[in-house]
Design a protein around this motif. Structure first.
Motif, PDB file in Angstrom:
ATOM      1  N   ASP A 110       0.821  -1.208   0.000  1.00 35.81           N
ATOM      2  CA  ASP A 110       0.000   0.000   0.000  1.00 35.81           C
ATOM      3  C   ASP A 110       0.863   1.269   0.000  1.00 35.81           C
ATOM      4  O   ASP A 110       1.840   1.364   0.757  1.00 35.81           O
ATOM      5  CB  ASP A 110      -0.908   0.025   1.231  1.00 35.81           C
ATOM      6  N   PRO A 111       0.515   2.261  -0.836  1.00 37.14           N
ATOM      7  CA  PRO A 111       1.291   3.498  -0.883  1.00 37.14           C
ATOM      8  C   PRO A 111       0.806   4.509   0.153  1.00 37.14           C
ATOM      9  O   PRO A 111      -0.292   4.382   0.710  1.00 37.14           O
ATOM     10  CB  PRO A 111       1.007   4.016  -2.294  1.00 37.14           C
ATOM     11  N   VAL A 112       1.633   5.524   0.370  1.00 42.28           N
ATOM     12  CA  VAL A 112       1.225   6.690   1.153  1.00 42.28           C
ATOM     13  C   VAL A 112       0.703   7.706   0.147  1.00 42.28           C
ATOM     14  O   VAL A 112       1.397   8.060  -0.805  1.00 42.28           O
ATOM     15  CB  VAL A 112       2.410   7.273   1.948  1.00 42.28           C
ATOM     16  N   VAL A 113      -0.507   8.192   0.352  1.00 44.00           N
ATOM     17  CA  VAL A 113      -1.155   9.079  -0.621  1.00 44.00           C
ATOM     18  C   VAL A 113      -1.188  10.502  -0.068  1.00 44.00           C
ATOM     19  O   VAL A 113      -1.528  10.724   1.099  1.00 44.00           O
ATOM     20  CB  VAL A 113      -2.593   8.597  -0.939  1.00 44.00           C
ATOM     21  N   ALA A 114      -0.816  11.465  -0.923  1.00 48.88           N
ATOM     22  CA  ALA A 114      -0.829  12.876  -0.524  1.00 48.88           C
ATOM     23  C   ALA A 114      -1.202  13.729  -1.719  1.00 48.88           C
ATOM     24  O   ALA A 114      -1.019  13.336  -2.864  1.00 48.88           O
ATOM     25  CB  ALA A 114       0.535  13.290   0.026  1.00 48.88           C
ATOM     26  N   SER A 115      -1.753  14.925  -1.458  1.00 49.35           N
ATOM     27  CA  SER A 115      -2.155  15.850  -2.523  1.00 49.35           C
ATOM     28  C   SER A 115      -1.469  17.192  -2.332  1.00 49.35           C
ATOM     29  O   SER A 115      -1.202  17.621  -1.201  1.00 49.35           O
ATOM     30  CB  SER A 115      -3.676  16.043  -2.519  1.00 49.35           C
ATOM     31  N   ASP A 116      -1.163  17.872  -3.449  1.00 51.35           N
ATOM     32  CA  ASP A 116      -0.533  19.193  -3.424  1.00 51.35           C
ATOM     33  C   ASP A 116      -1.365  20.170  -4.229  1.00 51.35           C
ATOM     34  O   ASP A 116      -1.821  19.847  -5.338  1.00 51.35           O
ATOM     35  CB  ASP A 116       0.880  19.137  -4.011  1.00 51.35           C
ATOM     36  N   ALA A 117      -1.538  21.377  -3.698  1.00 47.69           N
ATOM     37  CA  ALA A 117      -2.264  22.423  -4.422  1.00 47.69           C
ATOM     38  C   ALA A 117      -1.396  22.968  -5.545  1.00 47.69           C
ATOM     39  O   ALA A 117      -0.169  22.880  -5.498  1.00 47.69           O
ATOM     40  CB  ALA A 117      -2.646  23.547  -3.461  1.00 47.69           C
ATOM     41  N   PRO A 118      -1.997  23.550  -6.591  1.00 44.61           N
ATOM     42  CA  PRO A 118      -1.229  24.114  -7.703  1.00 44.61           C
ATOM     43  C   PRO A 118      -0.270  25.209  -7.238  1.00 44.61           C
ATOM     44  O   PRO A 118      -0.573  25.998  -6.352  1.00 44.61           O
ATOM     45  CB  PRO A 118      -2.317  24.697  -8.614  1.00 44.61           C
ATOM     46  N   GLU A 119       0.939  25.234  -7.820  1.00 37.02           N
ATOM     47  CA  GLU A 119       1.941  26.260  -7.534  1.00 37.02           C
ATOM     48  C   GLU A 119       2.845  26.401  -8.754  1.00 37.02           C
ATOM     49  O   GLU A 119       2.618  25.748  -9.782  1.00 37.02           O
ATOM     50  CB  GLU A 119       2.760  25.897  -6.296  1.00 37.02           C
ATOM     51  N   LYS A 120       3.864  27.247  -8.666  1.00 35.74           N
ATOM     52  CA  LYS A 120       4.694  27.570  -9.833  1.00 35.74           C
ATOM     53  C   LYS A 120       5.259  26.341 -10.545  1.00 35.74           C
ATOM     54  O   LYS A 120       5.134  26.188 -11.754  1.00 35.74           O
ATOM     55  CB  LYS A 120       5.848  28.486  -9.422  1.00 35.74           C
ATOM     56  N   CYS A 121       5.906  25.498  -9.802  1.00 39.18           N
ATOM     57  CA  CYS A 121       6.572  24.347 -10.420  1.00 39.18           C
ATOM     58  C   CYS A 121       5.765  23.069 -10.278  1.00 39.18           C
ATOM     59  O   CYS A 121       6.319  21.973 -10.129  1.00 39.18           O
ATOM     60  CB  CYS A 121       7.958  24.153  -9.824  1.00 39.18           C
ATOM     61  N   GLY A 122       4.494  23.189 -10.320  1.00 41.76           N
ATOM     62  CA  GLY A 122       3.672  21.975 -10.256  1.00 41.76           C
ATOM     63  C   GLY A 122       2.474  22.131  -9.357  1.00 41.76           C
ATOM     64  O   GLY A 122       1.761  23.131  -9.394  1.00 41.76           O
ATOM     65  N   GLY A 123       2.286  21.152  -8.512  1.00 36.86           N
ATOM     66  CA  GLY A 123       1.082  21.119  -7.688  1.00 36.86           C
ATOM     67  C   GLY A 123      -0.103  20.700  -8.532  1.00 36.86           C
ATOM     68  O   GLY A 123       0.005  20.427  -9.729  1.00 36.86           O
ATOM     69  N   GLY A 124      -1.257  20.642  -7.900  1.00 37.77           N
ATOM     70  CA  GLY A 124      -2.451  20.203  -8.601  1.00 37.77           C
ATOM     71  C   GLY A 124      -2.362  18.724  -8.942  1.00 37.77           C
ATOM     72  O   GLY A 124      -2.838  18.285  -9.987  1.00 37.77           O
ATOM     73  N   TRP A 125      -1.749  17.976  -8.022  1.00 39.42           N
ATOM     74  CA  TRP A 125      -1.574  16.547  -8.270  1.00 39.42           C
ATOM     75  C   TRP A 125      -1.759  15.738  -7.000  1.00 39.42           C
ATOM     76  O   TRP A 125      -1.821  16.272  -5.889  1.00 39.42           O
ATOM     77  CB  TRP A 125      -0.200  16.268  -8.865  1.00 39.42           C
ATOM     78  N   THR A 126      -1.819  14.434  -7.172  1.00 39.11           N
ATOM     79  CA  THR A 126      -1.869  13.486  -6.059  1.00 39.11           C
ATOM     80  C   THR A 126      -0.705  12.526  -6.217  1.00 39.11           C
ATOM     81  O   THR A 126      -0.460  12.005  -7.307  1.00 39.11           O
ATOM     82  CB  THR A 126      -3.185  12.697  -6.049  1.00 39.11           C
ATOM     83  N   THR A 127       0.036  12.329  -5.137  1.00 34.30           N
ATOM     84  CA  THR A 127       1.191  11.422  -5.195  1.00 34.30           C
ATOM     85  C   THR A 127       0.885  10.122  -4.454  1.00 34.30           C
ATOM     86  O   THR A 127       0.210  10.113  -3.424  1.00 34.30           O
ATOM     87  CB  THR A 127       2.446  12.064  -4.574  1.00 34.30           C
TER      88      THR A 127
END
Length: 233
Positions: A110-127
């Motif tokens: 099982d992975p560890v799941v995290a989300s990042d809000a949009p920003e200059k060099c990325g974000g807007g994703w789920t890892t």
């Protein structure tokens, strides 16, 4: 005269009867069979037949399920190969990562799941993070209108081999690996140690994109795809 004849006939019949009885008594032991011998013979027949049939069934080949042997980080997709060389899955970066995530979870846990809000060099994703691999799903359609995902392998042991089409593996010697791809686009520099990068495998549609392999101080420490040597973030 008649009495004498009758006596003679009676005597003859008596002799014949005795002879028959004698013959019957001699023949009986020969004609009869030991019940134990019969039972043994009858029992041994079916057992031999059943053994032969069972042996035939045992000799039939059984099918085997292919076992995953390697996760290959390619230019356009993440692939899983079996020990017999067959493909168990090919998951394009441009599509939904759902099947790739399910496959990696089966292989790595099982992975560890995290989300990042949009920003200059990325974000807007789920890892989705495993000890040896990270998958980033691009979920914000404003930032990433085409969606898709990318993968990043880092220094860590894994229960299954992580490699590239040209054989790069985390922790491997850079010089040995680079000898086989020295004609590919590459660069190097010095920042917190000496680093080297190379485009291991390029995409057909956009040759500047593909699998980027990086080494620090002579040891491969990251593999990322799809990416570019020109990326500024």
């Amino acid at each position: 005269m008649q009495i004498s004849s009758l006596k003679g006939i009676s005597a003859s019949l008596a002799v014949i009867s005795a002879t028959v009885l004698l013959l019957s008594g001699c023949a009986s032991p020969v004609a009869s069979a030991d019940p134990t011998t019969l039972q043994t013979a009858q029992h041994s027949g079916p057992t031999a037949s059943q053994t032969a049939q069972h042996s035939g069934q045992t000799a039939k080949p059984t099918s085997t399920v292919p076992v995953a042997d390697a996760i290959i980080v390619d230019a356009s997709s993440l692939r899983v190969h079996a020990t017999d060389g067959s493909s168990l899955g090919d998951y394009a970066y441009s599509g939904s990562p759902k099947d790739a995530i399910n496959e990696l979870t089966t292989l790595l846990g099982d992975p560890v799941v995290a989300s990042d809000a949009p920003e200059k060099c990325g974000g807007g994703w789920t890892t989705y993070q495993w000890p040896a691999l990270e998958l980033t799903e691009y979920t914000d359609k404003t930032m990433w209108p085409n969606g898709g995902y990318s993968v990043f392998s880092r220094v860590s042991s894994a229960p299954i081999a992580l490699t590239t089409p040209n054989g790069a593996r985390i922790g491997s010697d850079w010089a040995s690996y680079f000898a086989g791809v020295s004609g590919h686009p590459h660069d190097s520099g010095d920042y917190e140690g000496h680093w080297d990068r190379v485009l291991d495998t390029a995409q057909t549609a956009d040759p500047s994109l593909g699998v980027i392999v990086r080494a620090t101080n002579g040891a491969i420490d990251s593999i990322v795809a799809p990416s570019s040597l020109n990326a500024d973030c």
